[in-house]
Design a protein around this motif. Structure first.
Motif, PDB file in Angstrom:
ATOM      1  N   LYS A 260       0.910  -0.736  -0.200  1.00 49.38           N
ATOM      2  CA  LYS A 260       0.050   0.351  -0.443  1.00 49.38           C
ATOM      3  C   LYS A 260       0.664   1.501  -0.130  1.00 49.38           C
ATOM      4  O   LYS A 260       0.770   2.009  -0.643  1.00 49.38           O
ATOM      5  CB  LYS A 260      -0.974  -0.074   1.030  1.00 49.38           C
ATOM      6  CG  LYS A 260      -2.129  -1.197   1.417  1.00 49.38           C
ATOM      7  CD  LYS A 260      -3.061  -1.445   2.324  1.00 49.38           C
ATOM      8  CE  LYS A 260      -3.654  -2.601   2.297  1.00 49.38           C
ATOM      9  NZ  LYS A 260      -4.796  -2.403   3.642  1.00 49.38           N
TER      10      LYS A 260
ATOM     11  N   LYS B 278      -3.101  -6.510  -5.916  1.00 53.27           N
ATOM     12  CA  LYS B 278      -2.465  -6.607  -7.003  1.00 53.27           C
ATOM     13  C   LYS B 278      -3.028  -5.619  -8.058  1.00 53.27           C
ATOM     14  O   LYS B 278      -2.757  -4.905  -8.948  1.00 53.27           O
ATOM     15  CB  LYS B 278      -2.904  -8.307  -7.870  1.00 53.27           C
ATOM     16  CG  LYS B 278      -3.051  -8.131  -9.312  1.00 53.27           C
ATOM     17  CD  LYS B 278      -1.429  -8.510  -9.262  1.00 53.27           C
ATOM     18  CE  LYS B 278      -1.170  -8.905 -10.845  1.00 53.27           C
ATOM     19  NZ  LYS B 278      -1.195  -7.817 -11.776  1.00 53.27           N
ATOM     20  N   LYS B 279      -4.661  -4.863  -7.945  1.00 57.44           N
ATOM     21  CA  LYS B 279      -4.900  -4.079  -8.800  1.00 57.44           C
ATOM     22  C   LYS B 279      -4.050  -2.381  -7.888  1.00 57.44           C
ATOM     23  O   LYS B 279      -3.796  -1.181  -8.642  1.00 57.44           O
ATOM     24  CB  LYS B 279      -6.165  -3.145  -8.150  1.00 57.44           C
ATOM     25  CG  LYS B 279      -6.718  -4.617  -8.454  1.00 57.44           C
ATOM     26  CD  LYS B 279      -8.456  -4.264  -8.039  1.00 57.44           C
ATOM     27  CE  LYS B 279      -9.811  -5.341  -8.647  1.00 57.44           C
ATOM     28  NZ  LYS B 279     -11.076  -5.231  -8.613  1.00 57.44           N
ATOM     29  N   LEU B 280      -3.272  -2.530  -6.970  1.00 58.36           N
ATOM     30  CA  LEU B 280      -2.562  -1.775  -6.219  1.00 58.36           C
ATOM     31  C   LEU B 280      -1.376  -1.342  -6.618  1.00 58.36           C
ATOM     32  O   LEU B 280      -1.047  -0.181  -7.650  1.00 58.36           O
ATOM     33  CB  LEU B 280      -2.520  -1.803  -4.429  1.00 58.36           C
ATOM     34  CG  LEU B 280      -3.545  -1.766  -4.129  1.00 58.36           C
ATOM     35  CD1 LEU B 280      -3.026  -1.732  -2.604  1.00 58.36           C
ATOM     36  CD2 LEU B 280      -4.074   0.008  -4.070  1.00 58.36           C
TER      37      LEU B 280
ATOM     38  N   ASN C 185       1.584  -3.510 -10.575  1.00 56.59           N
ATOM     39  CA  ASN C 185       1.265  -3.994 -11.198  1.00 56.59           C
ATOM     40  C   ASN C 185       1.466  -5.564 -10.865  1.00 56.59           C
ATOM     41  O   ASN C 185       1.029  -6.593 -11.867  1.00 56.59           O
ATOM     42  CB  ASN C 185       2.305  -3.494 -12.356  1.00 56.59           C
ATOM     43  CG  ASN C 185       1.394  -2.882 -13.417  1.00 56.59           C
ATOM     44  OD1 ASN C 185      -0.070  -2.660 -12.844  1.00 56.59           O
ATOM     45  ND2 ASN C 185       2.190  -1.472 -14.383  1.00 56.59           N
TER      46      ASN C 185
ATOM     47  N   HIS D 239       1.976   1.589  -3.455  1.00 52.48           N
ATOM     48  CA  HIS D 239       1.522   2.530  -4.211  1.00 52.48           C
ATOM     49  C   HIS D 239       0.994   3.799  -3.777  1.00 52.48           C
ATOM     50  O   HIS D 239       1.326   4.328  -4.472  1.00 52.48           O
ATOM     51  CB  HIS D 239      -0.082   1.599  -3.540  1.00 52.48           C
ATOM     52  CG  HIS D 239      -1.529   2.610  -4.679  1.00 52.48           C
ATOM     53  ND1 HIS D 239      -1.383   2.089  -5.813  1.00 52.48           N
ATOM     54  CD2 HIS D 239      -2.057   2.839  -4.174  1.00 52.48           C
ATOM     55  CE1 HIS D 239      -2.355   3.325  -6.661  1.00 52.48           C
ATOM     56  NE2 HIS D 239      -2.873   3.985  -5.384  1.00 52.48           N
TER      57      HIS D 239
ATOM     58  N   GLU E   5       5.245   1.234  -9.095  1.00 50.22           N
ATOM     59  CA  GLU E   5       4.559  -0.133 -10.767  1.00 50.22           C
ATOM     60  C   GLU E   5       4.918  -1.488  -9.927  1.00 50.22           C
ATOM     61  O   GLU E   5       4.027  -2.472  -9.891  1.00 50.22           O
ATOM     62  CB  GLU E   5       4.897  -0.329 -11.622  1.00 50.22           C
ATOM     63  CG  GLU E   5       5.005   0.895 -13.185  1.00 50.22           C
ATOM     64  CD  GLU E   5       4.836   0.553 -13.991  1.00 50.22           C
ATOM     65  OE1 GLU E   5       4.827  -0.462 -14.368  1.00 50.22           O
ATOM     66  OE2 GLU E   5       5.813   1.322 -15.448  1.00 50.22           O
ATOM     67  N   TYR E   6       5.671  -1.420  -9.223  1.00 56.15           N
ATOM     68  CA  TYR E   6       6.333  -2.786  -8.569  1.00 56.15           C
ATOM     69  C   TYR E   6       6.999  -3.217  -6.700  1.00 56.15           C
ATOM     70  O   TYR E   6       7.552  -1.859  -6.893  1.00 56.15           O
ATOM     71  CB  TYR E   6       6.206  -4.545  -9.909  1.00 56.15           C
ATOM     72  CG  TYR E   6       7.548  -3.178 -10.384  1.00 56.15           C
ATOM     73  CD1 TYR E   6       9.061  -3.168  -9.573  1.00 56.15           C
ATOM     74  CD2 TYR E   6       7.487  -2.525 -11.396  1.00 56.15           C
ATOM     75  CE1 TYR E   6      10.629  -2.880 -10.216  1.00 56.15           C
ATOM     76  CE2 TYR E   6       8.744  -1.813 -11.446  1.00 56.15           C
ATOM     77  CZ  TYR E   6       9.865  -1.983 -11.596  1.00 56.15           C
ATOM     78  OH  TYR E   6      10.935  -1.531 -11.922  1.00 56.15           O
TER      79      TYR E   6
ATOM     80  N   ASN F 282      -0.462 -11.632  -6.248  1.00 58.11           N
ATOM     81  CA  ASN F 282      -0.376 -11.042  -7.668  1.00 58.11           C
ATOM     82  C   ASN F 282      -1.715 -11.248  -8.020  1.00 58.11           C
ATOM     83  O   ASN F 282      -1.709 -11.047  -8.827  1.00 58.11           O
ATOM     84  CB  ASN F 282       0.952 -11.949  -7.693  1.00 58.11           C
ATOM     85  CG  ASN F 282       2.175 -10.572  -7.863  1.00 58.11           C
ATOM     86  OD1 ASN F 282       2.221 -10.350  -7.708  1.00 58.11           O
ATOM     87  ND2 ASN F 282       3.053 -12.291  -7.866  1.00 58.11           N
ATOM     88  N   TYR F 283      -2.288 -12.502  -7.079  1.00 61.90           N
ATOM     89  CA  TYR F 283      -3.813 -12.199  -8.056  1.00 61.90           C
ATOM     90  C   TYR F 283      -4.957 -11.892  -7.192  1.00 61.90           C
ATOM     91  O   TYR F 283      -6.108 -12.850  -7.503  1.00 61.90           O
ATOM     92  CB  TYR F 283      -3.978 -14.066  -8.182  1.00 61.90           C
ATOM     93  CG  TYR F 283      -2.971 -14.493  -9.621  1.00 61.90           C
ATOM     94  CD1 TYR F 283      -3.594 -13.827 -10.508  1.00 61.90           C
ATOM     95  CD2 TYR F 283      -1.524 -14.798  -8.967  1.00 61.90           C
ATOM     96  CE1 TYR F 283      -2.834 -14.458 -11.705  1.00 61.90           C
ATOM     97  CE2 TYR F 283      -1.087 -15.016 -10.076  1.00 61.90           C
ATOM     98  CZ  TYR F 283      -1.091 -14.559 -11.464  1.00 61.90           C
ATOM     99  OH  TYR F 283      -0.166 -14.967 -12.627  1.00 61.90           O
ATOM    100  N   SER F 284      -4.738 -11.397  -6.189  1.00 59.94           N
ATOM    101  CA  SER F 284      -5.805 -10.593  -5.607  1.00 59.94           C
ATOM    102  C   SER F 284      -6.047  -9.299  -5.695  1.00 59.94           C
ATOM    103  O   SER F 284      -5.832  -9.073  -6.137  1.00 59.94           O
ATOM    104  CB  SER F 284      -5.487 -10.267  -3.885  1.00 59.94           C
ATOM    105  OG  SER F 284      -4.282  -9.831  -3.756  1.00 59.94           O
ATOM    106  N   ARG F 285      -6.465  -8.752  -5.099  1.00 61.97           N
ATOM    107  CA  ARG F 285      -7.436  -7.225  -5.172  1.00 61.97           C
ATOM    108  C   ARG F 285      -6.285  -5.975  -4.686  1.00 61.97           C
ATOM    109  O   ARG F 285      -6.493  -4.804  -5.101  1.00 61.97           O
ATOM    110  CB  ARG F 285      -8.880  -6.967  -3.805  1.00 61.97           C
ATOM    111  CG  ARG F 285      -8.481  -7.058  -2.721  1.00 61.97           C
ATOM    112  CD  ARG F 285      -9.171  -6.647  -1.903  1.00 61.97           C
ATOM    113  NE  ARG F 285      -9.175  -7.159  -0.410  1.00 61.97           N
ATOM    114  CZ  ARG F 285      -8.344  -6.211   0.559  1.00 61.97           C
ATOM    115  NH1 ARG F 285      -7.634  -5.366  -0.440  1.00 61.97           N
ATOM    116  NH2 ARG F 285      -8.129  -5.935   1.817  1.00 61.97           N
TER     117      ARG F 285
END
Length: 225
Positions: free
Chosen positions: A6, A53-55, A57, A9, A14-15, A48-51
């Motif tokens: 967080k 992940k949207k924060l 890339n 973000h 990006e990562y 990486n495959y959860s919500r």
């Protein structure tokens, strides 16, 4: 881990990569080390495959690995398969000769999973001098094999120093700026690493973690043999 993501973000990253120190081989068996590292990989895969992940890339699963005096990595080979990349660093036996220390480092960097040489001089400001290395040999190896030197932004390190950053730039060697953050607030230390890079006349193209997420994924995959 999610708190660090967080904060990353809010910093417009990006990562982010998570690279704690390797478990001790003297205190753990090979199976125990693998068992300790697997949950982290699973957690990162889940993120990486959860919500969350949207924060960002993407999240990378790394590890800072001790370089033994003989140049071997202080981690079982099977454990390296769990990682996206490794950072090889020296944390002991600092008084080896320049020739021996250089051979030690180059042997560790030769492993295909190792992409980064961490806090390369080993210095701690006000505490100890760095060890001696043949920097021409280090630069030449990194350039040939696409290995990267860390600019560690921790205030006690600031390592690679700006003078060697400048030499790395002259030799075409890529670098990464890392915070060495252990808690979320320490991600702000990035500014110290950026300052060192600027003193070394670095441009954006010289720093790997200025690349986009997709490009750095390609770089990490391209480094594997």
């Amino acid at each position: 881990m999610e708190e660090m993501i967080k904060v990353a973000h809010t910093l417009n990253y990006e990562y982010i990569g998570f690279t704690e120190h390797n478990p001790s081989q003297s205190q753990h068996s090979e199976n125990q080390i693998i068992s300790l590292l697997k949950p982290k990989k699973e957690a990162i895969d889940k993120i990486n495959y959860s919500r969350v992940k949207k924060l960002l890339n993407g999240i990378f699963n790394g590890l800072e690995i001790d370089i033994k005096p003989n140049g071997e990595l202080a981690i079982p080979e099977k454990a390296l398969d769990l990682l996206d990349y490794g950072i090889a660093s020296i944390h002991s036996s600092f008084r080896m000769s320049r020739e021996e220390m250089t051979k030690r480092v180059l042997r560790a960097l030769d492993h295909p999973k190792i992409k980064i040489f961490g806090h390369p001089t080993g210095r701690k400001l006000g505490q100890r001098e760095g060890y001696e290395l043949d920097w021409e040999a280090i630069f030449a190896f990194c350039l040939k094999h696409d290995k990267w030197l860390e600019i560690n932004a921790w205030p006690d390190r600031l390592d690679l120093p700006d003078t060697l950053v400048r030499e790395a730039v002259k030799n075409g060697v890529k670098m990464v700026i890392c915070t060495d953050a252990h808690i979320k607030n320490q991600l702000s230390l990035m500014s110290y690493g950026v300052a060192v890079a600027r003193k070394g006349w670095v441009e954006k193209k010289d720093i790997v973690n200025t690349l986009s997420y997709d490009k750095i994924v390609q770089e990490l995959k391209g480094g594997e043999k």
